[in-house]
Scaffold this motif. Structure first.
Motif, PDB file in Angstrom:
ATOM      1  N   MET A 102       0.857  -1.191   0.000  1.00 16.86           N
ATOM      2  CA  MET A 102       0.000   0.000   0.000  1.00 16.86           C
ATOM      3  C   MET A 102       0.899   1.250   0.000  1.00 16.86           C
ATOM      4  SD  MET A 102      -3.236  -0.986   0.688  1.00 16.86           S
ATOM      5  CE  MET A 102      -4.202  -0.435   2.053  1.00 16.86           C
ATOM      6  N   THR A 103       0.432   2.273  -0.649  1.00 17.53           N
ATOM      7  CA  THR A 103       1.162   3.548  -0.554  1.00 17.53           C
ATOM      8  C   THR A 103       0.332   4.498   0.309  1.00 17.53           C
ATOM      9  OG1 THR A 103       0.104   4.631  -2.403  1.00 17.53           O
ATOM     10  CG2 THR A 103       1.989   3.212  -2.917  1.00 17.53           C
ATOM     11  N   CYS A 104       0.925   5.588   0.686  1.00 15.06           N
ATOM     12  CA  CYS A 104       0.237   6.559   1.555  1.00 15.06           C
ATOM     13  C   CYS A 104      -1.094   6.997   0.935  1.00 15.06           C
ATOM     14  CB  CYS A 104       1.103   7.794   1.776  1.00 15.06           C
ATOM     15  SG  CYS A 104       2.670   7.403   2.540  1.00 15.06           S
ATOM     16  N   ILE A 105      -1.017   7.275  -0.376  1.00 19.17           N
ATOM     17  CA  ILE A 105      -2.186   7.813  -1.074  1.00 19.17           C
ATOM     18  C   ILE A 105      -3.330   6.801  -1.112  1.00 19.17           C
ATOM     19  CG2 ILE A 105      -2.960   8.565  -3.381  1.00 19.17           C
ATOM     20  CD1 ILE A 105      -1.517  10.718  -1.722  1.00 19.17           C
ATOM     21  N   PRO A 112     -11.108  13.608   3.379  1.00 14.61           N
ATOM     22  CA  PRO A 112     -11.182  14.867   4.139  1.00 14.61           C
ATOM     23  C   PRO A 112     -10.662  14.737   5.577  1.00 14.61           C
ATOM     24  CG  PRO A 112     -13.383  14.026   3.611  1.00 14.61           C
ATOM     25  CD  PRO A 112     -12.411  13.159   2.891  1.00 14.61           C
ATOM     26  N   THR A 113     -10.635  13.505   6.117  1.00 21.42           N
ATOM     27  CA  THR A 113     -10.127  13.312   7.482  1.00 21.42           C
ATOM     28  C   THR A 113      -8.674  13.771   7.584  1.00 21.42           C
ATOM     29  OG1 THR A 113     -11.407  11.278   7.383  1.00 21.42           O
ATOM     30  CG2 THR A 113     -10.061  11.606   9.362  1.00 21.42           C
ATOM     31  N   TYR A 114      -7.968  13.550   6.492  1.00 23.53           N
ATOM     32  CA  TYR A 114      -6.529  13.873   6.513  1.00 23.53           C
ATOM     33  C   TYR A 114      -6.217  15.140   5.718  1.00 23.53           C
ATOM     34  CZ  TYR A 114      -6.360   9.103   8.225  1.00 23.53           C
ATOM     35  OH  TYR A 114      -6.569   7.969   8.953  1.00 23.53           O
ATOM     36  N   GLU A 115      -7.242  15.949   5.525  1.00 26.89           N
ATOM     37  CA  GLU A 115      -7.095  17.149   4.693  1.00 26.89           C
ATOM     38  C   GLU A 115      -5.922  18.024   5.169  1.00 26.89           C
ATOM     39  OE1 GLU A 115     -10.208  20.313   2.732  1.00 26.89           O
ATOM     40  OE2 GLU A 115     -10.578  19.538   4.741  1.00 26.89           O
ATOM     41  N   ASP A 116      -5.826  18.147   6.495  1.00 29.00           N
ATOM     42  CA  ASP A 116      -4.798  19.005   7.082  1.00 29.00           C
ATOM     43  C   ASP A 116      -3.379  18.551   6.709  1.00 29.00           C
ATOM     44  OD1 ASP A 116      -3.963  21.093   8.701  1.00 29.00           O
ATOM     45  OD2 ASP A 116      -3.580  19.726  10.374  1.00 29.00           O
ATOM     46  N   TRP A 117      -3.248  17.280   6.426  1.00 23.71           N
ATOM     47  CA  TRP A 117      -1.919  16.748   6.112  1.00 23.71           C
ATOM     48  C   TRP A 117      -1.551  16.945   4.650  1.00 23.71           C
ATOM     49  CZ3 TRP A 117       1.104  14.215   9.908  1.00 23.71           C
ATOM     50  CH2 TRP A 117       0.468  14.147  11.164  1.00 23.71           C
TER      51      TRP A 117
END
Lengths: 326, 205
Positions: A102-105, A112-117
């Motif tokens: 698996m890759t990060c993406i 949207p949960t990880y939008e800040d990142w």
């Protein structure tokens, strides 16, 4: 004395067990079966050929460090959240080694949960980098960011040395390690010290700033720039960092600056009392940076200018009176 | 000057030290300003050159400082720097009054130069401050910044490096101001170029 020794022993034991328990708490229960082998130097396997149980040495690359695992960002994940469920069968099927990872993406992209990142922005920037240019999709996020142990130190640590050390070790894990370097290059490992001979006080730079300070294009909208440049394009202009408007404020110190502004509503250096203090937050940023190129104390320049012009004015007036009274 | 006779006030070693120190301090000031205002001014040195010049001049001034200190210990020149606190405020006031009014009225200097008194009180204490306070602080903080790993990481919640650098910068600036005043006051000889000539020939006339 004996009572004291017993008490001390119990306190140490309790502390030790507490640490063990703390580490254990962060690792999901279902991972224990995997970790039983993957934290050991040896494992037992049933050999169909000899029809015997045999003890074999574990491939060192497959031995996990549970302490790092327990503090990594993915600490609550089950192994099979990322690895194939078929790994639940033991002995594992040899073909599983070729399973695409698996890759990060795959998890974080478009969520949207990880939008800040800003994972999508990171991906976009990474695709401009020399790593992607030379190796394409072969160069996965995990080449630098271990999914098992990764910690977002630039956001979570208040210790700049830790941030720098953690970041630089990611680069050095390949660029100073022939074993990993040969995964991406046929060339001999670069001689980092020789290449950076032009850099004054090289050791200090290596300890105090991250490789990416010079080797990436700083992006205002991204916490950590991922566009690693070709070495010819790395900055060699000292003044980019060594100046009042240091680039480091937008890179290494970005998260601290943002956090301080959020907490105080302004840049705390505007306070006279804060002339020498690091920041007016409760948190102690004991290692506030100083780089040659500016005093970092704006009032000092004003005071210098006032004294300088007062002295010069005094000299001019005195000279004029001397000439008149001659 | 006693009875208009020539006085040999500046021995050769002192003049050599003074020359080296003067050039070194000028190089330090110019390169120091270039470092402090690294992103401003086309008249300043570029950063890498400024670092090189500052380091080299710093070493030269440090070495020559020890020449000055040992020279003062081993020769009679040290006596001109002895602190005498008795009546000091009075002496300083007299000299200040001379500079701001007396000299314009054609009065004689209240503390004329003699073999026993090479400096007037203001001069003497300015030199004591510059040579026995400013320069040692600059040398110690300069060496610390040359080897930043030796600096204490944190001093009362302040960054040790930043504190060292700020002290170095402030004292460096004050030394610059001292130099301006020193050069100006030196022009008060009659004729104005007399004192500059003295520090080259060694003779006060």
């Amino acid at each position: 004395m004996r009572f004291f020794a017993c008490t001390l022993f119990l306190v140490i034991l309790a502390g030790f067990l507490g640490v063990l328990n703390l580490n254990g708490q962060n690792i999901p229960e279902q991972n224990q079966a995997c970790l039983k082998c993957h934290t050991s130097q040896a494992h037992t396997i049933y050999n169909d050929w000899t029809e015997k149980e045999e003890k074999r040495l574990m491939n060192p690359f497959y031995i996990l460090d549970t302490i790092q695992l327990a503090v990594g960002v993915h600490q609550v994940f089950s192994c099979i959240d990322c690895h194939s469920m078929d790994y639940e069968t033991y002995p594992h099927d040899g073909q599983l080694k070729l399973e695409p990872m698996m890759t990060c993406i795959d998890c974080h992209g478009g969520d949207p949960t990880y939008e800040d990142w800003q994972f999508d922005r990171i991906e976009e920037e990474f695709q401009k980098s020399v790593h992607y240019e030379l190796h394409g999709d072969q160069f996965s996020c995990s080449k630098c960011h271990s999914q098992h142990y990764y910690r977002a130190t630039a956001r979570t640590s208040s210790d700049l040395r830790e941030i720098v050390d953690y970041s630089n070790k990611m680069c050095l894990s390949c660029h100073d390690n022939m074993t990993k370097y040969q995964l991406v290059s046929e060339d001999a490992k670069p001689q980092l010290v020789d290449i950076h001979n032009w850099l004054p006080n090289q050791e200090l730079h290596f300890r105090r700033v991250r490789c990416i300070e010079c080797h990436t294009e700083v992006q205002d909208s991204l916490m950590v720039s991922h566009n690693i440049l070709r070495k010819e394009h790395a900055t060699k202009n000292c003044v980019e960092c060594h100046s009042a408007n240091s680039m480091l404020q937008a890179s290494l110190y970005k998260y601290q600056n943002l956090r301080v502004r959020t907490e105080t509503g302004e840049n705390s250096q505007k306070s006279i009392l804060g002339l020498f203090t690091v920041k007016n937050t409760q948190e102690d940023f004991s290692n506030e940076y100083y780089v040659i190129g500016a005093s970092r104390i704006p009032y000092l320049n004003t005071i210098f200018a006032l004294i300088f012009f007062a002295t010069l004015g005094g000299i001019v007036v005195h000279t004029i009176i001397r000439i008149i009274k001659k | 000057m006693e009875n208009g006779k020539k006085l040999y006030l500046y021995p050769l070693w002192l003049r050599i030290w003074h020359g080296i120190n003067a050039l070194g301090i000028l190089a330090l000031i110019f390169s120091g300003i270039s470092l402090h205002y690294s992103d401003r001014g086309i008249l300043l040195l570029d950063f890498q050159s400024a670092v090189a010049v500052h380091n080299l001049a710093g070493v030269i001034v440090t070495v020559s400082y020890f020449l000055f200190v040992f020279g003062n210990i081993l020769t009679k020149n040290g006596k001109y720097y002895r602190v005498k606190t008795k009546g000091l405020p009075n002496r300083l006031t007299k000299q200040i009054q001379y500079y701001i009014s007396g000299m314009f009225k054609g009065e004689e200097s209240p503390f004329p130069i003699s073999e026993k008194r090479k400096f007037n009180p203001l001069q003497k204490y300015a030199y004591i401050f510059a040579m026995y306070l400013f320069l040692p602080i600059l040398i110690v903080t300069g060496i610390a910044l040359f080897f930043p790993e030796i600096i204490i990481e944190q001093v009362f919640q302040l960054s040790g490096i930043m504190l060292t650098a700020v002290i170095h910068g402030i004292i460096g600036f004050l030394t610059f101001v001292f130099l301006l005043v020193h050069l100006y006051v030196a022009s008060m000889g009659k004729p104005p170029g007399k004192n500059y000539k003295s520090i080259i020939t060694g003779w006060h006339t």
